[in-house]
Scaffold this active site. Sequence first.
Site, short mmCIF file in Angstrom:
data_model
loop_
_atom_site.label_atom_id
_atom_site.label_comp_id
_atom_site.label_asym_id
_atom_site.label_seq_id
_atom_site.Cartn_x
_atom_site.Cartn_y
_atom_site.Cartn_z
CG LEU A 13 -1.95 -1.07 1.39
CD1 LEU A 13 -2.68 -0.91 2.73
CD2 LEU A 13 -2.96 -1.04 0.25
CG ASP A 14 0.63 4.12 -3.06
OD1 ASP A 14 1.53 3.35 -3.44
OD2 ASP A 14 -0.27 4.54 -3.79
CE LYS A 15 4.98 9.26 4.60
NZ LYS A 15 5.90 10.40 4.43
#
Length: 317
Positions: A138-140
């Site tokens: 998952l993106d930051k």
Amino acid sequence: MTEERTQHTARIPDELAGQRLDQALARMFPDYSRSRLKAWLLGGSVLIDGGTRRPRDPVQGGETVVLTVTADVAVRAEPEPMALDAVFEDTDLLVINKPAGLVVHPGAGNVSGTLMNGLLAHAPQLETLPRAGIVHRLDKDTSGLLLVAKSLPAHTALVRELAERAISRQYLAICTGVLTGGGKIDAAIDRHPVDRTRMAVRDTGRPAVTHYTVIERFRAHTFVKVVLETGRTHQIRVHFAHRRHPLVGDPVYGGRLAMPAGASERLRDALRAFRRQALHAVRLELKHPVTGEDLSFEAPPPGDFQELLESLREDIA
């Protein structure tokens, strides 16, 4: 950590006669990927009737295979104690509810304080697995559910399930603009031709398919459920931006802040304060990688996402 060795002894079934050795091994030891078995074969960790063979050598059936599995260190990152929100955990599988702002893998500028650092402190055996068992990312600044394998058989099975699109990943998102209905976005994604930190819809890219359903419409925004058919980097963010409905707060693909005319003070404050993409991984559905049991997990959106939704609802009340 002391090297862990496991030895498997098996007889090649007669029905596999004529197949390449690496193909036969993949059939006999499905807990391990074919690429990993080939590496062990080339490294001398697989003996056939007491000797070594090449991956392409045909088998006759009846040979004795001795496979020695060594749990080598696969990742180099420092364990760091970290509070992890574990939605589910057993000996093979861990499901984490990741908060927004937490980087998943160490990288340039983020060598510590990542989810991987926390996982290695939580379960030190993860250092023997690729990416410490993290099978998707998952993106930051995306919150929500993330899968972690805790054993090599589980990792092999989960990677296979992802490749076969057998894991359902559902997201909640708030996008700019009013969508008239659900649909499908089928547009290949590749690196941006100029800014290599970004992704873009390009004919030269890898196939990418996103399905979405409208949950609620507001005056200048839409609350949607999104289901991924593929899992490209930044896929949902890129696809919605491509359709000119970027996610609220997206610092990379979002463009200018969309403020409805006459918006309430609460909504104006909520939109200005939301500095990340309004995206949350809400639900996972899969078969347990070892037992085969059907599993489903849900995690409600975090407080900032809920506050933004309530502000949008109040604005049209």
